[in-house]
Design a protein around this motif. Structure first.
Motif, PDB file in Angstrom:
ATOM      1  N   ASP A 312      -1.715 -51.256  46.222  1.00  0.00           N
ATOM      2  CA  ASP A 312      -1.494 -52.646  46.593  1.00  0.00           C
ATOM      3  C   ASP A 312      -2.560 -53.495  45.900  1.00  0.00           C
ATOM      4  O   ASP A 312      -3.756 -53.330  46.203  1.00  0.00           O
ATOM      5  N   PRO A 313      -2.169 -54.374  44.993  1.00  0.00           N
ATOM      6  CA  PRO A 313      -3.167 -55.210  44.315  1.00  0.00           C
ATOM      7  C   PRO A 313      -4.086 -55.947  45.277  1.00  0.00           C
ATOM      8  O   PRO A 313      -5.252 -56.204  44.959  1.00  0.00           O
ATOM      9  N   LYS A 314      -3.605 -56.273  46.492  1.00  0.00           N
ATOM     10  CA  LYS A 314      -4.444 -56.982  47.452  1.00  0.00           C
ATOM     11  C   LYS A 314      -5.615 -56.111  47.902  1.00  0.00           C
ATOM     12  O   LYS A 314      -6.690 -56.622  48.225  1.00  0.00           O
ATOM     13  N   ALA A 315      -5.383 -54.803  47.946  1.00  0.00           N
ATOM     14  CA  ALA A 315      -6.459 -53.895  48.346  1.00  0.00           C
ATOM     15  C   ALA A 315      -7.481 -53.706  47.237  1.00  0.00           C
ATOM     16  O   ALA A 315      -8.550 -53.138  47.461  1.00  0.00           O
ATOM     17  N   LEU A 316      -7.148 -54.160  46.036  1.00  0.00           N
ATOM     18  CA  LEU A 316      -8.029 -54.014  44.872  1.00  0.00           C
ATOM     19  C   LEU A 316      -8.397 -55.377  44.303  1.00  0.00           C
ATOM     20  O   LEU A 316      -8.612 -55.533  43.104  1.00  0.00           O
ATOM     21  N   LYS A 317      -8.485 -56.373  45.173  1.00  0.00           N
ATOM     22  CA  LYS A 317      -8.708 -57.748  44.726  1.00  0.00           C
ATOM     23  C   LYS A 317     -10.089 -57.962  44.124  1.00  0.00           C
ATOM     24  O   LYS A 317     -10.315 -58.987  43.470  1.00  0.00           O
ATOM     25  N   ASN A 318     -11.009 -57.014  44.334  1.00  0.00           N
ATOM     26  CA  ASN A 318     -12.340 -57.158  43.741  1.00  0.00           C
ATOM     27  C   ASN A 318     -12.345 -56.801  42.260  1.00  0.00           C
ATOM     28  O   ASN A 318     -13.307 -57.119  41.560  1.00  0.00           O
ATOM     29  N   PHE A 319     -11.283 -56.135  41.788  1.00  0.00           N
ATOM     30  CA  PHE A 319     -11.188 -55.760  40.381  1.00  0.00           C
ATOM     31  C   PHE A 319     -10.514 -56.867  39.578  1.00  0.00           C
ATOM     32  O   PHE A 319      -9.688 -57.611  40.116  1.00  0.00           O
ATOM     33  N   PRO A 320     -10.812 -56.950  38.283  1.00  0.00           N
ATOM     34  CA  PRO A 320     -10.072 -57.881  37.428  1.00  0.00           C
ATOM     35  C   PRO A 320      -8.585 -57.534  37.420  1.00  0.00           C
ATOM     36  O   PRO A 320      -8.216 -56.355  37.389  1.00  0.00           O
ATOM     37  N   ARG A 321      -7.728 -58.547  37.448  1.00  0.00           N
ATOM     38  CA  ARG A 321      -6.289 -58.310  37.508  1.00  0.00           C
ATOM     39  C   ARG A 321      -5.784 -57.421  36.365  1.00  0.00           C
ATOM     40  O   ARG A 321      -4.977 -56.517  36.600  1.00  0.00           O
ATOM     41  N   PRO A 322      -6.205 -57.647  35.101  1.00  0.00           N
ATOM     42  CA  PRO A 322      -5.702 -56.772  34.025  1.00  0.00           C
ATOM     43  C   PRO A 322      -6.028 -55.300  34.258  1.00  0.00           C
ATOM     44  O   PRO A 322      -5.222 -54.422  33.920  1.00  0.00           O
ATOM     45  N   LEU A 323      -7.199 -55.022  34.858  1.00  0.00           N
ATOM     46  CA  LEU A 323      -7.563 -53.627  35.117  1.00  0.00           C
ATOM     47  C   LEU A 323      -6.680 -53.039  36.208  1.00  0.00           C
ATOM     48  O   LEU A 323      -6.237 -51.884  36.113  1.00  0.00           O
ATOM     49  N   VAL A 324      -6.387 -53.811  37.236  1.00  0.00           N
ATOM     50  CA  VAL A 324      -5.506 -53.332  38.301  1.00  0.00           C
ATOM     51  C   VAL A 324      -4.108 -53.063  37.755  1.00  0.00           C
ATOM     52  O   VAL A 324      -3.481 -52.051  38.076  1.00  0.00           O
ATOM     53  N   GLU A 325      -3.625 -53.950  36.911  1.00  0.00           N
ATOM     54  CA  GLU A 325      -2.297 -53.762  36.334  1.00  0.00           C
ATOM     55  C   GLU A 325      -2.266 -52.518  35.451  1.00  0.00           C
ATOM     56  O   GLU A 325      -1.278 -51.773  35.448  1.00  0.00           O
ATOM     57  N   ALA A 326      -3.348 -52.280  34.695  1.00  0.00           N
ATOM     58  CA  ALA A 326      -3.402 -51.091  33.840  1.00  0.00           C
ATOM     59  C   ALA A 326      -3.465 -49.813  34.666  1.00  0.00           C
ATOM     60  O   ALA A 326      -2.996 -48.753  34.230  1.00  0.00           O
ATOM     61  N   ALA A 327      -4.037 -49.916  35.880  1.00  0.00           N
ATOM     62  CA  ALA A 327      -4.200 -48.733  36.724  1.00  0.00           C
ATOM     63  C   ALA A 327      -2.937 -48.370  37.470  1.00  0.00           C
ATOM     64  O   ALA A 327      -2.879 -47.291  38.083  1.00  0.00           O
ATOM     65  N   MET A 328      -1.936 -49.218  37.435  1.00  0.00           N
ATOM     66  CA  MET A 328      -0.716 -48.954  38.195  1.00  0.00           C
ATOM     67  C   MET A 328      -0.113 -47.601  37.845  1.00  0.00           C
ATOM     68  O   MET A 328       0.412 -46.883  38.700  1.00  0.00           O
ATOM     69  N   MET A 329      -0.225 -47.225  36.581  1.00  0.00           N
ATOM     70  CA  MET A 329       0.375 -45.965  36.147  1.00  0.00           C
ATOM     71  C   MET A 329      -0.306 -44.760  36.791  1.00  0.00           C
ATOM     72  O   MET A 329       0.288 -43.685  36.910  1.00  0.00           O
ATOM     73  N   LEU A 330      -1.579 -44.916  37.235  1.00  0.00           N
ATOM     74  CA  LEU A 330      -2.280 -43.803  37.867  1.00  0.00           C
ATOM     75  C   LEU A 330      -1.606 -43.386  39.167  1.00  0.00           C
ATOM     76  O   LEU A 330      -1.643 -42.210  39.545  1.00  0.00           O
ATOM     77  N   PHE A 331      -1.000 -44.354  39.870  1.00  0.00           N
ATOM     78  CA  PHE A 331      -0.468 -44.113  41.198  1.00  0.00           C
ATOM     79  C   PHE A 331       1.045 -43.921  41.188  1.00  0.00           C
ATOM     80  O   PHE A 331       1.665 -43.822  42.240  1.00  0.00           O
ATOM     81  N   ALA A 332       1.620 -43.858  39.986  1.00  0.00           N
ATOM     82  CA  ALA A 332       3.063 -43.686  39.890  1.00  0.00           C
ATOM     83  C   ALA A 332       3.441 -42.331  39.322  1.00  0.00           C
ATOM     84  O   ALA A 332       4.589 -41.911  39.416  1.00  0.00           O
ATOM     85  N   ALA A 333       2.484 -41.646  38.717  1.00  0.00           N
ATOM     86  CA  ALA A 333       2.789 -40.386  38.037  1.00  0.00           C
ATOM     87  C   ALA A 333       3.032 -39.269  39.040  1.00  0.00           C
ATOM     88  O   ALA A 333       2.509 -39.261  40.144  1.00  0.00           O
ATOM     89  N   GLU A 334       3.846 -38.301  38.657  1.00  0.00           N
ATOM     90  CA  GLU A 334       4.056 -37.108  39.453  1.00  0.00           C
ATOM     91  C   GLU A 334       2.808 -36.221  39.362  1.00  0.00           C
ATOM     92  O   GLU A 334       2.137 -36.193  38.333  1.00  0.00           O
ATOM     93  N   PRO A 335       2.496 -35.483  40.412  1.00  0.00           N
ATOM     94  CA  PRO A 335       1.328 -34.602  40.368  1.00  0.00           C
ATOM     95  C   PRO A 335       1.423 -33.601  39.223  1.00  0.00           C
ATOM     96  O   PRO A 335       2.473 -33.034  38.972  1.00  0.00           O
ATOM     97  N   GLU A 336       0.308 -33.433  38.541  1.00  0.00           N
ATOM     98  CA  GLU A 336       0.261 -32.470  37.448  1.00  0.00           C
ATOM     99  C   GLU A 336      -0.049 -31.070  38.004  1.00  0.00           C
ATOM    100  O   GLU A 336      -0.515 -30.911  39.114  1.00  0.00           O
ATOM    101  N   ALA A 337       0.200 -30.090  37.183  1.00  0.00           N
ATOM    102  CA  ALA A 337      -0.170 -28.727  37.561  1.00  0.00           C
ATOM    103  C   ALA A 337      -1.698 -28.661  37.731  1.00  0.00           C
ATOM    104  O   ALA A 337      -2.423 -29.314  37.002  1.00  0.00           O
ATOM    105  N   GLY A 338      -2.137 -27.888  38.658  1.00  0.00           N
ATOM    106  CA  GLY A 338      -3.577 -27.760  38.885  1.00  0.00           C
ATOM    107  C   GLY A 338      -3.957 -28.012  40.318  1.00  0.00           C
ATOM    108  O   GLY A 338      -4.975 -27.518  40.790  1.00  0.00           O
ATOM    109  N   PHE A 339      -3.155 -28.803  41.028  1.00  0.00           N
ATOM    110  CA  PHE A 339      -3.415 -28.990  42.461  1.00  0.00           C
ATOM    111  C   PHE A 339      -3.060 -27.692  43.186  1.00  0.00           C
ATOM    112  O   PHE A 339      -2.125 -26.995  42.823  1.00  0.00           O
ATOM    113  N   SER A 340      -3.794 -27.399  44.240  1.00  0.00           N
ATOM    114  CA  SER A 340      -3.474 -26.234  45.055  1.00  0.00           C
ATOM    115  C   SER A 340      -3.687 -26.585  46.512  1.00  0.00           C
ATOM    116  O   SER A 340      -4.401 -27.527  46.840  1.00  0.00           O
ATOM    117  N   TRP A 341      -3.048 -25.814  47.379  1.00  0.00           N
ATOM    118  CA  TRP A 341      -3.127 -26.073  48.820  1.00  0.00           C
ATOM    119  C   TRP A 341      -3.776 -24.871  49.498  1.00  0.00           C
ATOM    120  O   TRP A 341      -3.657 -23.748  49.046  1.00  0.00           O
TER     121      TRP A 341
END
Length: 341
Positions: A312-341
């Motif tokens: 939610d960009p509102k939760a990241l309002k302390n960051f510059p808007r372009p950086l928040v927009e660039a980071a959107m892809m971090l939270f949309a990707a499917e989990p990569e191999a390497g995580f374990s439970w």
């Protein structure tokens, strides 16, 4: 992990109750009259103080009897809670649940016992990942969690309140580190301490605007005790984003199986900050690659295992808007191999 959390919560509750009985309560004669004296530690200075609760009477004798009985019960409860932690630690070691490197875990427990973890100090850098993975119930791949140091963020705006058990000589970061390992010493860089095994502790703080704005740079200056050798935080650009982010707290397990409380920054802020660091050309190439790997790993963890923390960009309002927009892809990707439970 569930058992460890429950027993750790029980231990913390027992510890808090026992702390309330620190000091003593005794009758002492003055000018031929007995007075009930309560000895305690001043939370501001750590010095021992005394307060009279009145002359000896049925009322003050009842007060002392209740204090003695309460202290005995609190000490028994704390001993039982410690024993439960010890038993659980053995189980955790057998199950291989330990994640937090032992030196860092010991330091975090010392800061927590002193009352400054989460109150002026929080964890940033790689060790924060152990809090995120513990809360999510997964394990990051080892290549993003390997570390031989710990970065501690110092927020000089916060009011430091050392716990009552800390005496005047233990109210600096270096003094607390030496309670963990006497070999810790400040290096030629005033913000860093190293022990004989080469484990590093860095005290860092955000760069203020304007840059010449003055504020305490050490715990000794800011509510501690005079200590010319205490670590002095170095100003680092971009840390204000993590400083202003909501705190994130979790219990993780150290390499010996013991519970460790970690207070870090909101994982969304961590991921966005690491993404920004990965673009900094003043950092070494291997550092930038690790920053990006950690940003991706934490972003994927939040997206997959922390639905209560949506991007939610509102939760990241302390960051510059372009950086928040660039980071959107971090939270949309499917989990990569390497995580374990």
């Amino acid at each position: 992990m569930v058992n460890s959390r429950q027993r750790f919560e029980g231990f913390r509750a027992a510890q808090k109750r026992a702390d309330g009985y620190r000091g003593s309560m005794v009758f002492s004669e003055t000018a031929g009259t007995d007075y009930l004296l309560r000895s305690y530690y001043d939370p501001k200075t750590g010095l021992r103080r005394q307060k009279s609760l009145g002359r000896r009477s049925a009322e003050t004798e009842a007060i002392k009897a209740a204090f003695d009985a309460g202290r005995d019960e609190a000490e028994a409860d704390l001993a039982a809670a410690r024993a439960a932690i010890e038993r659980q630690a053995a189980i955790n070691r057998a199950l291989g649940l330990g994640r937090v490197p032992d030196p860092g875990a010991r330091i975090l427990r010392a800061l927590d016992a002193a009352g400054v973890l989460g109150h002026g100090l929080r964890v940033v850098g790689t060790n924060a990942l152990f809090a995120y993975e513990a809360a999510a119930g997964i394990r990051f791949p080892v290549e993003v969690t390997t570390t031989e140091d710990i970065d501690i963020l110092f927020d000089a705006r916060a009011r430091l309140a050392f716990s009552v058990e800390e005496d005047q000589d233990g109210r600096s970061l270096l003094a607390l580190l030496r309670k963990v390992d006497r070999s810790f010493a400040r290096t030629s860089a005033a913000f860093r301490a190293r022990n004989r095994d080469g484990y590093l502790v860095d005290l860092i703080r955000p760069m203020r605007e304007p840059p010449w704005k003055t504020e305490p740079a050490s715990l000794a200056e800011h509510g501690g005790a005079p200590d010319a050798d205490d670590l002095a935080a170095v100003s680092v650009e971009g840390l204000n984003w993590q400083e202003n982010a909501p705190p994130f707290e979790a219990m993780a397990i150290d390499q010996r199986g013991y519970p460790t409380r970690i207070v870090a920054s909101d994982p969304r802020a961590f991921a966005v900050h690491k993404l920004w660091l990965s673009t900094r050309l003043d950092r070494a190439a291997e550092q930038r690659a690790r920053d990006l790997a950690q940003a991706r790993a934490v972003g994927q963890l939040v997206a997959s295992h922390m639905p209560h923390l949506p991007f939610d960009p509102k939760a990241l309002k302390n960051f510059p808007r372009p950086l928040v927009e660039a980071a959107m892809m971090l939270f949309a990707a499917e989990p990569e191999a390497g995580f374990s439970w």
